[in-house]
Design a protein around this motif. Structure first.
Motif, PDB file in Angstrom:
ATOM      1  N   GLY A   1       5.435   3.954   5.255  1.00 47.84           N
ATOM      2  CA  GLY A   1       4.758   2.702   5.632  1.00 47.84           C
ATOM      3  C   GLY A   1       5.555   1.945   6.692  1.00 47.84           C
ATOM      4  N   ASP A   2       5.524   0.623   6.617  1.00 44.07           N
ATOM      5  CA  ASP A   2       6.241  -0.191   7.615  1.00 44.07           C
ATOM      6  C   ASP A   2       7.727   0.181   7.670  1.00 44.07           C
ATOM      7  N   ALA A   3       8.300   0.564   6.539  1.00 44.55           N
ATOM      8  CA  ALA A   3       9.719   0.935   6.510  1.00 44.55           C
ATOM      9  C   ALA A   3       9.996   2.089   7.464  1.00 44.55           C
TER      10      ALA A   3
ATOM     11  N   VAL B   1      14.504  -6.749  -7.750  1.00 48.67           N
ATOM     12  CA  VAL B   1      14.978  -6.560  -6.373  1.00 48.67           C
ATOM     13  C   VAL B   1      15.907  -5.359  -6.265  1.00 48.67           C
ATOM     14  N   PHE B   2      15.592  -4.466  -5.353  1.00 50.46           N
ATOM     15  CA  PHE B   2      16.500  -3.363  -5.017  1.00 50.46           C
ATOM     16  C   PHE B   2      17.623  -3.931  -4.169  1.00 50.46           C
ATOM     17  N   GLN B   3      18.883  -3.610  -4.551  1.00 53.71           N
ATOM     18  CA  GLN B   3      20.011  -4.195  -3.810  1.00 53.71           C
ATOM     19  C   GLN B   3      20.795  -3.178  -2.995  1.00 53.71           C
TER      20      GLN B   3
ATOM     21  N   GLY C   1      -1.966  -2.607  13.190  1.00 53.15           N
ATOM     22  CA  GLY C   1      -2.621  -2.073  11.980  1.00 53.15           C
ATOM     23  C   GLY C   1      -1.698  -1.109  11.250  1.00 53.15           C
ATOM     24  N   GLY C   2      -1.542  -1.307   9.937  1.00 51.74           N
ATOM     25  CA  GLY C   2      -0.627  -0.436   9.205  1.00 51.74           C
ATOM     26  C   GLY C   2      -1.106  -0.046   7.822  1.00 51.74           C
ATOM     27  N   ILE C   3      -2.167  -0.696   7.309  1.00 51.07           N
ATOM     28  CA  ILE C   3      -2.567  -0.409   5.921  1.00 51.07           C
ATOM     29  C   ILE C   3      -3.007   1.060   5.771  1.00 51.07           C
ATOM     30  N   PRO C   4      -3.950   1.555   6.608  1.00 50.48           N
ATOM     31  CA  PRO C   4      -4.382   2.944   6.409  1.00 50.48           C
ATOM     32  C   PRO C   4      -3.250   3.938   6.598  1.00 50.48           C
TER      33      PRO C   4
ATOM     34  N   GLY D   1       4.109 -15.749   7.373  1.00 51.00           N
ATOM     35  CA  GLY D   1       4.472 -14.837   8.458  1.00 51.00           C
ATOM     36  C   GLY D   1       5.317 -13.665   8.008  1.00 51.00           C
ATOM     37  N   LYS D   2       5.402 -12.696   8.886  1.00 53.87           N
ATOM     38  CA  LYS D   2       6.169 -11.473   8.629  1.00 53.87           C
ATOM     39  C   LYS D   2       6.412 -10.760   9.951  1.00 53.87           C
ATOM     40  N   TYR D   3       7.224  -9.715   9.919  1.00 48.98           N
ATOM     41  CA  TYR D   3       7.460  -8.928  11.139  1.00 48.98           C
ATOM     42  C   TYR D   3       6.589  -7.673  11.155  1.00 48.98           C
TER      43      TYR D   3
ATOM     44  N   LEU E   1       9.339  -0.749  -7.989  1.00 46.89           N
ATOM     45  CA  LEU E   1       9.894  -2.100  -8.106  1.00 46.89           C
ATOM     46  C   LEU E   1       9.281  -3.017  -7.054  1.00 46.89           C
ATOM     47  N   GLU E   2       9.028  -4.259  -7.456  1.00 42.20           N
ATOM     48  CA  GLU E   2       8.508  -5.254  -6.521  1.00 42.20           C
ATOM     49  C   GLU E   2       9.333  -6.530  -6.666  1.00 42.20           C
ATOM     50  N   ARG E   3       9.894  -6.993  -5.559  1.00 47.07           N
ATOM     51  CA  ARG E   3      10.753  -8.187  -5.660  1.00 47.07           C
ATOM     52  C   ARG E   3       9.943  -9.452  -5.925  1.00 47.07           C
ATOM     53  N   ARG E   4       8.661  -9.444  -5.522  1.00 48.35           N
ATOM     54  CA  ARG E   4       7.855 -10.650  -5.742  1.00 48.35           C
ATOM     55  C   ARG E   4       7.365 -10.685  -7.193  1.00 48.35           C
TER      56      ARG E   4
ATOM     57  N   CYS F   1      -1.160 -10.921   6.266  1.00 50.26           N
ATOM     58  CA  CYS F   1      -1.898  -9.807   6.866  1.00 50.26           C
ATOM     59  C   CYS F   1      -3.197 -10.325   7.475  1.00 50.26           C
ATOM     60  N   GLY F   2      -3.737  -9.603   8.462  1.00 51.40           N
ATOM     61  CA  GLY F   2      -5.044  -9.942   9.041  1.00 51.40           C
ATOM     62  C   GLY F   2      -6.203  -9.497   8.165  1.00 51.40           C
ATOM     63  N   GLU F   3      -5.915  -8.598   7.190  1.00 53.56           N
ATOM     64  CA  GLU F   3      -6.862  -8.182   6.137  1.00 53.56           C
ATOM     65  C   GLU F   3      -8.035  -7.346   6.659  1.00 53.56           C
ATOM     66  N   PHE F   4      -7.822  -6.688   7.802  1.00 52.51           N
ATOM     67  CA  PHE F   4      -8.878  -5.813   8.322  1.00 52.51           C
ATOM     68  C   PHE F   4      -8.544  -4.357   8.011  1.00 52.51           C
ATOM     69  N   MET F   5      -9.556  -3.636   7.509  1.00 51.64           N
ATOM     70  CA  MET F   5      -9.425  -2.198   7.272  1.00 51.64           C
ATOM     71  C   MET F   5     -10.465  -1.475   8.118  1.00 51.64           C
TER      72      MET F   5
ATOM     73  N   PRO G   1       0.809  -1.217   0.000  1.00 50.14           N
ATOM     74  CA  PRO G   1       0.000   0.000   0.000  1.00 50.14           C
ATOM     75  C   PRO G   1       0.845   1.271   0.000  1.00 50.14           C
ATOM     76  N   ALA G   2       1.950   1.295   0.750  1.00 50.88           N
ATOM     77  CA  ALA G   2       2.775   2.508   0.813  1.00 50.88           C
ATOM     78  C   ALA G   2       3.384   2.811  -0.551  1.00 50.88           C
ATOM     79  N   GLY G   3       3.945   1.787  -1.202  1.00 51.94           N
ATOM     80  CA  GLY G   3       4.609   2.003  -2.484  1.00 51.94           C
ATOM     81  C   GLY G   3       3.638   2.374  -3.589  1.00 51.94           C
TER      82      GLY G   3
ATOM     83  N   ASP H   1      -9.566  -9.061   0.748  1.00 53.59           N
ATOM     84  CA  ASP H   1      -8.542 -10.044   0.338  1.00 53.59           C
ATOM     85  C   ASP H   1      -7.309  -9.212   0.015  1.00 53.59           C
ATOM     86  N   ARG H   2      -6.323  -9.314   0.841  1.00 54.31           N
ATOM     87  CA  ARG H   2      -5.201  -8.386   0.759  1.00 54.31           C
ATOM     88  C   ARG H   2      -4.450  -8.470  -0.580  1.00 54.31           C
ATOM     89  N   ASP H   3      -4.428  -9.672  -1.193  1.00 54.07           N
ATOM     90  CA  ASP H   3      -3.742  -9.766  -2.492  1.00 54.07           C
ATOM     91  C   ASP H   3      -4.478  -8.918  -3.533  1.00 54.07           C
TER      92      ASP H   3
HETATM   93  C1  LIG Z   1       0.462 -11.149  10.202  1.00 55.17           C
HETATM   94  C2  LIG Z   1       0.131  -9.699   9.969  1.00 55.17           C
HETATM   95  C3  LIG Z   1      -1.171  -9.250  10.076  1.00 55.17           C
HETATM   96  C4  LIG Z   1      -1.500  -7.913   9.821  1.00 55.17           C
HETATM   97  N1  LIG Z   1      -2.799  -7.525   9.846  1.00 55.17           N
HETATM   98  C5  LIG Z   1      -3.137  -6.253   9.545  1.00 55.17           C
HETATM   99  C6  LIG Z   1      -4.505  -5.871   9.464  1.00 55.17           C
HETATM  100  O1  LIG Z   1      -5.425  -6.676   9.643  1.00 55.17           O
HETATM  101  N2  LIG Z   1      -4.804  -4.566   9.162  1.00 55.17           N
HETATM  102  C7  LIG Z   1      -3.798  -3.636   8.953  1.00 55.17           C
HETATM  103  O2  LIG Z   1      -4.127  -2.458   8.700  1.00 55.17           O
HETATM  104  N3  LIG Z   1      -2.501  -3.998   8.998  1.00 55.17           N
HETATM  105  C8  LIG Z   1      -2.146  -5.273   9.264  1.00 55.17           C
HETATM  106  N4  LIG Z   1      -0.820  -5.638   9.268  1.00 55.17           N
HETATM  107  C9  LIG Z   1       0.197  -4.638   8.948  1.00 55.17           C
HETATM  108  C10 LIG Z   1       0.201  -4.364   7.435  1.00 55.17           C
HETATM  109  O3  LIG Z   1       0.274  -5.574   6.723  1.00 55.17           O
HETATM  110  C11 LIG Z   1       1.394  -3.466   7.064  1.00 55.17           C
HETATM  111  O4  LIG Z   1       1.417  -2.365   7.940  1.00 55.17           O
HETATM  112  C12 LIG Z   1       1.290  -2.989   5.621  1.00 55.17           C
HETATM  113  O5  LIG Z   1       1.431  -4.062   4.738  1.00 55.17           O
HETATM  114  C13 LIG Z   1       2.362  -1.941   5.338  1.00 55.17           C
HETATM  115  O6  LIG Z   1       2.399  -1.655   3.969  1.00 55.17           O
HETATM  116  P1  LIG Z   1       3.785  -1.300   3.270  1.00 55.17           P
HETATM  117  O7  LIG Z   1       3.466  -0.985   1.863  1.00 55.17           O
HETATM  118  O8  LIG Z   1       4.529  -0.323   4.086  1.00 55.17           O
HETATM  119  O9  LIG Z   1       4.662  -2.642   3.366  1.00 55.17           O
HETATM  120  P2  LIG Z   1       4.426  -4.060   2.698  1.00 55.17           P
HETATM  121  O10 LIG Z   1       3.001  -4.326   2.526  1.00 55.17           O
HETATM  122  O11 LIG Z   1       5.260  -5.000   3.515  1.00 55.17           O
HETATM  123  O12 LIG Z   1       5.065  -3.924   1.250  1.00 55.17           O
HETATM  124  C14 LIG Z   1       6.458  -3.875   1.067  1.00 55.17           C
HETATM  125  C15 LIG Z   1       6.744  -4.432  -0.316  1.00 55.17           C
HETATM  126  O13 LIG Z   1       8.109  -4.194  -0.636  1.00 55.17           O
HETATM  127  C16 LIG Z   1       8.609  -5.344  -1.285  1.00 55.17           C
HETATM  128  N5  LIG Z   1      10.065  -5.339  -1.109  1.00 55.17           N
HETATM  129  C17 LIG Z   1      10.748  -5.498   0.051  1.00 55.17           C
HETATM  130  N6  LIG Z   1      12.055  -5.420  -0.163  1.00 55.17           N
HETATM  131  C18 LIG Z   1      12.231  -5.226  -1.493  1.00 55.17           C
HETATM  132  C19 LIG Z   1      13.381  -5.075  -2.318  1.00 55.17           C
HETATM  133  N7  LIG Z   1      14.635  -5.118  -1.817  1.00 55.17           N
HETATM  134  N8  LIG Z   1      13.198  -4.879  -3.647  1.00 55.17           N
HETATM  135  C20 LIG Z   1      11.940  -4.835  -4.169  1.00 55.17           C
HETATM  136  N9  LIG Z   1      10.809  -4.981  -3.429  1.00 55.17           N
HETATM  137  C21 LIG Z   1      10.963  -5.162  -2.105  1.00 55.17           C
HETATM  138  C22 LIG Z   1       7.918  -6.501  -0.580  1.00 55.17           C
HETATM  139  O14 LIG Z   1       7.931  -7.685  -1.362  1.00 55.17           O
HETATM  140  C23 LIG Z   1       6.526  -5.942  -0.391  1.00 55.17           C
HETATM  141  O15 LIG Z   1       5.664  -6.237  -1.454  1.00 55.17           O
HETATM  142  C24 LIG Z   1      -0.469  -6.973   9.518  1.00 55.17           C
HETATM  143  C25 LIG Z   1       0.862  -7.415   9.442  1.00 55.17           C
HETATM  144  C26 LIG Z   1       1.160  -8.762   9.658  1.00 55.17           C
HETATM  145  C27 LIG Z   1       2.596  -9.222   9.533  1.00 55.17           C
END
Ligand SMILES: Cc1cc2nc3c(=O)[nH]c(=O)nc-3n(C[C@H](O)[C@H](O)[C@H](O)COP(=O)(O)OP(=O)(O)OC[C@H]3O[C@@H](n4cnc5c(N)ncnc54)[C@H](O)[C@@H]3O)c2cc1C
Length: 361
Positions: free
Chosen positions: A264-266, A126-128, A276-279, A243-245, A32-35, A44-48, A13-15, A102-104
């Motif tokens: 975002g999470d970064a 992949v960013f290196q 919660g981190g999506i919003p 799983g994830k951190y 860029l997306e590594r996946r 993710c828990g998939e709740f907004m 969501p952040a990117g 559905d988070r995907d």
């Molecule tokens: C188990 C679990 C449950 C959660 N449940 C909820 C919930 O219910 N509701 C909620 O609001 N939040 C939830 N969160 C938190 C939420 O998932 C994150 O806060 C959110 O995904 C953050 O978005 P983001 O874009 O910052 O990071 P991400 O969604 O982690 O996206 C980062 C992206 O960067 C890509 N990436 C990483 N490194 C590289 C690289 N070197 N080169 C290229 N691409 C790269 C990754 O593949 C990934 O796609 C949950 C988290 C976890 C782990």
């Protein structure tokens, strides 16, 4: 060598939101997306939360409707409450509104919006690192004017920009089960291991289930705690456990360095008390994308991003981080202390806790 105005690492969501808003202003954007597939696998828990809950938590947020305008087909069911369950099985029912997704598909939708504005998505890429101001990637070097790290909790971009790491992120795992689970989320505290919690978040004829734990209190394996949780609640996972951190201590000290930003999470923009981190990734992503483009177009300082996102989100996130620290100190040590603290807090304070508000006085 590829050249681009704004290079974004990550298509969560952040990117995607950063890329969308930067591209809307007319600068060239590549994300860029590594996946190989955006949003897959789901971790993710998939709740907004609903817009009303988000604004209640972040009252300074403006124009939330356009940011969170998510189509109905991405909403599985409406959620109307949270049941907080103590280690002895006693439930406290709280009102809380939102929906499950559905988070995907959710992440793919946000990435599509960015592409529709002209941002170029590059998958399996992949960013290196950064060397001499140039991004090194698995598909060659990229020259950029602004780089944005939206690459999740273990951000490599943050590291390359000399920004701080998220401290003490906690691991969490999730899977899907079949069945009807009503319209309230269930959060289970204690009962599995000290510092561990579980959830059942209802979807349409399914639910997202999961367990998170604080390594400070439990040193067993998260998978074994997950198995204990599913057995105890009669849940049979239908999907692989992923799983994830989760960042747990609130935002990092600085989110801008030179011509780079993290989001975002970064950046640790996660609600410490519930993960919660999506919003938040979306709110900060919009600011980040706008500032990145303004920097390229008219030299606006990237510090504007730091100031603007902190103005909207920092105070509630710091309150949540403080509340999490209190919970870690007094509650999560054992089932006994968890039960006692939940009793002392009671319904009103627990409702404040989940909304990033002060619990005392
Ligand atoms: C188990 C679990 C449950 C959660 N449940 C909820 C919930 O219910 N509701 C909620 O609001 N939040 C939830 N969160 C938190 C939420 O998932 C994150 O806060 C959110 O995904 C953050 O978005 P983001 O874009 O910052 O990071 P991400 O969604 O982690 O996206 C980062 C992206 O960067 C890509 N990436 C990483 N490194 C590289 C690289 N070197 N080169 C290229 N691409 C790269 C990754 O593949 C990934 O796609 C949950 C988290 C976890 C782990």
């Amino acid at each position: 060598m590829d050249e681009v105005d704004v290079l974004v690492i990550g298509s969560g969501p952040a990117g995607s939101i950063t890329s969308r808003y930067a591209a809307m202003k007319g600068v060239s954007v590549m994300f860029l997306e590594r996946r190989s597939e955006v949003g897959v696998p789901v971790r993710c828990g998939e709740f907004m939360p609903s817009d009303e809950e988000i604004v209640d938590m972040f009252p300074k947020l403006k124009d939330e409707a356009s940011l969170f305008d998510i189509p109905d087909e991405l909403r599985c069911i409406d959620i109307n409450g949270i049941d907080l369950i103590n280690p002895a099985g006693k439930t406290t029912k709280l009102e809380f509104s939102g929906y499950t997704t559905d988070r995907d598909r959710f992440d793919q939708y946000l990435a599509k919006l960015a592409q529709e504005e002209g941002a170029v998505l590059s998958k399996s890429h992949v960013f290196q690192g950064i060397e001499d101001g140039i991004a090194r990637t698995s598909k060659g070097d990229i020259r950029y004017k602004v780089i944005v790290g939206a690459d999740g909790p273990g951000s490599k971009v943050a590291q390359n920009l000399g920004l701080a790491k998220n401290r003490n992120p906690y691991p969490a795992v999730t899977a899907q089960v079949k069945g009807d689970f009503g319209d309230s989320m269930k959060m289970f505290f204690g009962g599995i291991a000290p510092g561990a919690y579980g959830w059942i978040i209802p979807k349409d004829g399914r639910a997202n289930i999961g367990v998170g734990m604080s390594p400070k209190f439990s040193n067993g394996s998260l998978r074994s705690y997950f198995e204990k949780f599913t057995e105890r609640n009669g849940l049979i996972p239908e999907t692989k456990i992923m799983g994830k951190y989760v960042p747990s201590e609130g935002p990092i000290a600085k989110t801008v360095s030179g011509n780079g930003m993290v989001v975002g999470d970064a950046a640790g923009q996660v609600i410490s008390v519930n993960g919660g981190g999506i919003p938040l990734a979306m709110i900060a992503g919009r600011i980040c994308g706008n500032v990145a483009a303004d920097n390229v177009l008219n030299g606006t300082s990237l510090q504007t991003y730091e100031a603007e996102w902190r103005d909207v989100m920092e105070a509630p996130l710091k309150t949540a981080a403080f509340n999490k620290k209190l919970a870690d100190t007094f509650a999560f040590r054992s089932d006994f202390t968890t039960k006692m603290c939940m009793g002392i807090l009671g319904k009103r304070r627990m409702a404040n806790l989940i909304r990033c508000k002060r619990i005392f006085p």
